[in-house]
Design a protein around this motif. Structure first.
Motif, PDB file in Angstrom:
ATOM      1  N   ILE A  32      -2.772   1.219  -4.493  1.00 12.42           N
ATOM      2  CA  ILE A  32      -2.310   2.575  -4.760  1.00 12.42           C
ATOM      3  C   ILE A  32      -3.320   3.560  -4.185  1.00 12.42           C
ATOM      4  CG2 ILE A  32      -1.509   4.175  -6.515  1.00 12.42           C
ATOM      5  CD1 ILE A  32       0.108   1.546  -6.263  1.00 12.42           C
ATOM      6  N   ILE A  33      -2.864   4.368  -3.215  1.00  5.63           N
ATOM      7  CA  ILE A  33      -3.758   5.269  -2.491  1.00  5.63           C
ATOM      8  C   ILE A  33      -3.774   6.620  -3.197  1.00  5.63           C
ATOM      9  CG2 ILE A  33      -4.204   6.418  -0.292  1.00  5.63           C
ATOM     10  CD1 ILE A  33      -2.659   4.077   1.032  1.00  5.63           C
ATOM     11  N   GLY A  34      -4.905   6.980  -3.761  1.00  8.40           N
ATOM     12  CA  GLY A  34      -5.010   8.246  -4.452  1.00  8.40           C
ATOM     13  C   GLY A  34      -6.459   8.650  -4.632  1.00  8.40           C
ATOM     14  N   LEU A  35      -6.979   9.499  -3.731  1.00  7.13           N
ATOM     15  CA  LEU A  35      -8.363   9.924  -3.809  1.00  7.13           C
ATOM     16  C   LEU A  35      -8.439  11.408  -3.426  1.00  7.13           C
ATOM     17  CD1 LEU A  35     -11.245   8.989  -4.409  1.00  7.13           C
ATOM     18  CD2 LEU A  35     -11.505   8.483  -1.976  1.00  7.13           C
ATOM     19  N   ALA A  94       0.852  -1.192   0.000  1.00 12.85           N
ATOM     20  CA  ALA A  94       0.000   0.000   0.000  1.00 12.85           C
ATOM     21  C   ALA A  94       0.885   1.238   0.000  1.00 12.85           C
ATOM     22  CB  ALA A  94      -0.914   0.003   1.224  1.00 12.85           C
ATOM     23  N   ILE A  95       0.894   1.963  -1.123  1.00  9.78           N
ATOM     24  CA  ILE A  95       1.715   3.166  -1.228  1.00  9.78           C
ATOM     25  C   ILE A  95       0.881   4.322  -1.775  1.00  9.78           C
ATOM     26  CG2 ILE A  95       3.887   1.918  -1.479  1.00  9.78           C
ATOM     27  CD1 ILE A  95       3.753   2.381  -4.464  1.00  9.78           C
ATOM     28  N   ASP A  96       1.319   5.534  -1.430  1.00 12.34           N
ATOM     29  CA  ASP A  96       0.630   6.726  -1.908  1.00 12.34           C
ATOM     30  C   ASP A  96       1.028   7.038  -3.343  1.00 12.34           C
ATOM     31  OD1 ASP A  96      -0.371   6.979   0.642  1.00 12.34           O
ATOM     32  OD2 ASP A  96       1.128   8.453   1.269  1.00 12.34           O
ATOM     33  N   VAL A  97       0.125   7.679  -4.066  1.00  9.28           N
ATOM     34  CA  VAL A  97       0.447   8.214  -5.384  1.00  9.28           C
ATOM     35  C   VAL A  97       1.237   9.508  -5.173  1.00  9.28           C
ATOM     36  CG1 VAL A  97      -0.469   9.212  -7.503  1.00  9.28           C
ATOM     37  CG2 VAL A  97      -1.599   7.249  -6.477  1.00  9.28           C
ATOM     38  N   ASP A  98       2.529   9.497  -5.491  1.00  3.99           N
ATOM     39  CA  ASP A  98       3.331  10.713  -5.365  1.00  3.99           C
ATOM     40  C   ASP A  98       3.236  11.566  -6.626  1.00  3.99           C
ATOM     41  OD1 ASP A  98       4.180  10.353  -2.779  1.00  3.99           O
ATOM     42  OD2 ASP A  98       5.890   9.138  -3.346  1.00  3.99           O
ATOM     43  N   GLU A  99       3.347  10.934  -7.786  1.00  9.16           N
ATOM     44  CA  GLU A  99       3.240  11.654  -9.058  1.00  9.16           C
ATOM     45  C   GLU A  99       1.983  11.206  -9.806  1.00  9.16           C
ATOM     46  OE1 GLU A  99       6.841  11.137 -11.205  1.00  9.16           O
ATOM     47  OE2 GLU A  99       8.114  11.840  -9.563  1.00  9.16           O
ATOM     48  N   ARG A 133      -0.380   7.255 -10.818  1.00  9.48           N
ATOM     49  CA  ARG A 133      -0.569   5.838 -10.504  1.00  9.48           C
ATOM     50  C   ARG A 133       0.478   4.968 -11.202  1.00  9.48           C
ATOM     51  NH1 ARG A 133      -4.358   2.358  -8.582  1.00  9.48           N
ATOM     52  NH2 ARG A 133      -4.407   0.302  -9.541  1.00  9.48           N
ATOM     53  N   GLU A 134       0.791   5.279 -12.446  1.00  8.27           N
ATOM     54  CA  GLU A 134       1.740   4.464 -13.194  1.00  8.27           C
ATOM     55  C   GLU A 134       3.133   4.530 -12.575  1.00  8.27           C
ATOM     56  OE1 GLU A 134       3.392   1.793 -15.457  1.00  8.27           O
ATOM     57  OE2 GLU A 134       1.229   2.186 -15.350  1.00  8.27           O
ATOM     58  N   SER A 135       3.518   5.703 -12.074  1.00  6.09           N
ATOM     59  CA  SER A 135       4.822   5.821 -11.410  1.00  6.09           C
ATOM     60  C   SER A 135       4.864   4.976 -10.139  1.00  6.09           C
ATOM     61  CB  SER A 135       5.111   7.281 -11.071  1.00  6.09           C
ATOM     62  OG  SER A 135       5.212   8.063 -12.235  1.00  6.09           O
ATOM     63  N   ALA A 136       3.750   4.963  -9.402  1.00  2.14           N
ATOM     64  CA  ALA A 136       3.689   4.152  -8.191  1.00  2.14           C
ATOM     65  C   ALA A 136       3.802   2.666  -8.527  1.00  2.14           C
ATOM     66  CB  ALA A 136       2.386   4.426  -7.440  1.00  2.14           C
ATOM     67  N   LEU A 137       3.087   2.229  -9.562  1.00  4.90           N
ATOM     68  CA  LEU A 137       3.184   0.829  -9.989  1.00  4.90           C
ATOM     69  C   LEU A 137       4.581   0.509 -10.492  1.00  4.90           C
ATOM     70  CD1 LEU A 137      -0.230   0.403 -11.824  1.00  4.90           C
ATOM     71  CD2 LEU A 137       0.465  -0.721  -9.703  1.00  4.90           C
ATOM     72  N   ILE A 179       6.937  -0.550  -7.788  1.00  5.64           N
ATOM     73  CA  ILE A 179       6.741  -1.940  -7.368  1.00  5.64           C
ATOM     74  C   ILE A 179       7.347  -2.884  -8.396  1.00  5.64           C
ATOM     75  CG2 ILE A 179       5.007  -3.729  -6.931  1.00  5.64           C
ATOM     76  CD1 ILE A 179       3.221  -1.537  -5.756  1.00  5.64           C
ATOM     77  N   ARG A 180       7.081  -2.625  -9.674  1.00  4.22           N
ATOM     78  CA  ARG A 180       7.654  -3.474 -10.724  1.00  4.22           C
ATOM     79  C   ARG A 180       9.169  -3.410 -10.713  1.00  4.22           C
ATOM     80  NH1 ARG A 180       3.376  -1.304 -13.894  1.00  4.22           N
ATOM     81  NH2 ARG A 180       4.855   0.138 -14.874  1.00  4.22           N
ATOM     82  N   GLY A 181       9.722  -2.243 -10.388  1.00  3.10           N
ATOM     83  CA  GLY A 181      11.171  -2.124 -10.314  1.00  3.10           C
ATOM     84  C   GLY A 181      11.768  -3.055  -9.272  1.00  3.10           C
ATOM     85  N   LYS A 182      11.114  -3.162  -8.126  1.00  2.00           N
ATOM     86  CA  LYS A 182      11.594  -4.092  -7.094  1.00  2.00           C
ATOM     87  C   LYS A 182      11.414  -5.539  -7.537  1.00  2.00           C
ATOM     88  CE  LYS A 182      13.130  -3.279  -3.774  1.00  2.00           C
ATOM     89  NZ  LYS A 182      14.559  -3.223  -3.370  1.00  2.00           N
ATOM     90  N   LEU A 183      10.323  -5.821  -8.265  1.00  3.31           N
ATOM     91  CA  LEU A 183      10.073  -7.191  -8.712  1.00  3.31           C
ATOM     92  C   LEU A 183      10.976  -7.601  -9.867  1.00  3.31           C
ATOM     93  CD1 LEU A 183       6.153  -7.369  -8.643  1.00  3.31           C
ATOM     94  CD2 LEU A 183       7.793  -8.018  -6.862  1.00  3.31           C
TER      95      LEU A 183
END
Length: 345
Positions: free
Chosen positions: A236-239, A195-200, A202-206, A209-213
């Motif tokens: 992805i937390i963004g509302l 569970a992570i916040d959207v900083d920029e 949604r795609e950047s947040a994903l 995660i993909r970078g770590k995987l």
């Protein structure tokens, strides 16, 4: 530097190995021993305290590793250091083949942990548990701390651990380290939520995660990514929240709470106070400041984490579910809770 642990250490013993007995050694003796190491040695030990000291000293460099002799797998001492510091992980192993119906959710901080803990209790009939399944015994001791939560659903024995991780980067770090530990120590959890916040966006947040995987073999699934037999579920937390008295900059769990207190009618009750404070300060209020005002108006005199948990638990079922659905979180939460087959209303 090589540190060898586990029950099958004999094959790693040679004339250059140091067999270090873990008994009858005080901390000063351990420190003296670690100070004497040059980094060329192989140390065979079952002492967690010694492993901690060695991992701290030799946490830099890919060549410095801990080898789990039961599987022959290895972790860098940097990974060992982080697993010990952030998860209190027992790197001596003894978990081979262990599995249970279990999910782990990494969240950014303590308030996030209490929010999601309450969500799982409210929506999915989880209750707090003091007994960990075998597949979570590696961090069983951390559940003695107030900011770690272990939940269990009685009807089917499903376990869920909610673990704060010191920000977005901490969530990503713990995700990678837990996946590596499962490879080396040969145990499994079914699902890991991140569970992570959207900083920029949604795609950047994903992408983070993909970078770590990328260090693992993985494939895309309808809910996330499959690594071996474990599915990683992004939350992805963004509302965004719009209000003339509140300054909104970026999505956080506070925004989910703002939406919930608005649906429950509490925001309207504190509006006069918000406007008065706006005028007094000469600026809009930050979401967390609004939360403290809501906490006071609600009559809760504990901390913010306690307020989050209490308010979510007392909120209307339909309001909580509506906020989570609007935030795009409901599908992932159902999946982490082992309820993906249920109809979502």
């Amino acid at each position: 530097m090589r540190v060898v642990t586990g029950d099958k250490f004999e094959k790693f013993v040679n004339e250059n190995a140091i067999l270090f007995p873990e008994y009858r050694k005080n901390r000063d003796e351990l420190l003296d021993f670690v100070d004497s190491l040059t980094g060329e040695e192989t140390v065979v030990t079952a002492s967690l305290e010694l492993i901690d000291l060695i991992a701290w000293k030799f946490r830099r460099g890919e060549e410095n590793v801990l080898i789990y002799s039961d599987t022959g797998g290895a972790l860098t001492l940097k990974e060992v250091y982080e697993l010990r510091k952030y998860l209190d992980f027992d790197v001596r192993g003894g978990l081979s083949g262990e599995r249970a119906r279990t999910s782990v959710l990494f969240v950014e901080g303590k308030t996030d942990a209490k929010f999601f803990k309450a969500v799982f209790k409210k929506l999915f009939e989880f209750k707090e548990s003091r007994e960990a399944p075998h597949s979570l015994r590696f961090i069983e001791r951390v559940f003695e701390r107030d900011n770690f939560d272990l939940l269990r659903r009685e009807e089917d024995g499903y376990y869920l651990a909610v673990i704060p991780s010191e920000g977005n980067s901490g969530v990503i770090r713990n995700l990678g380290n837990l996946l590596r530990a499962m490879e080396v120590f040969d145990f499994r959890v079914d699902r890991i939520g991140a569970a992570i916040d959207v900083d920029e966006d949604r795609e950047s947040a994903l992408a983070s995660i993909r970078g770590k995987l990328s260090g693992f073999r993985y494939k895309k699934t309808p809910f996330g990514y499959l690594v071996g037999e474990t599915e990683v579920i992004p939350l992805i937390i963004g509302l965004p929240f719009e209000d003339e008295t509140i300054e909104w900059k970026k999505p956080t769990v506070e925004d989910l709470m703002l939406h919930l207190i608005a649906r429950e009618g509490l925001l309207e009750k504190i509006k006069p106070g918000l406007k008065a404070l706006n005028e007094s300060l000469g600026r809009k209020l930050k979401p967390k400041e609004v939360m403290y005002l809501a906490l006071s108006a609600y009559g809760h005199w504990g901390n913010l984490e306690g307020f989050y948990e209490l308010f979510v638990m007392r909120s209307r079922f339909r309001n909580l579910k509506a906020v989570l659905r609007e935030a795009g979180l409901i599908e992932g939460l159902f999946y982490l809770a082992g309820r993906e087959g249920e109809r979502r209303r």
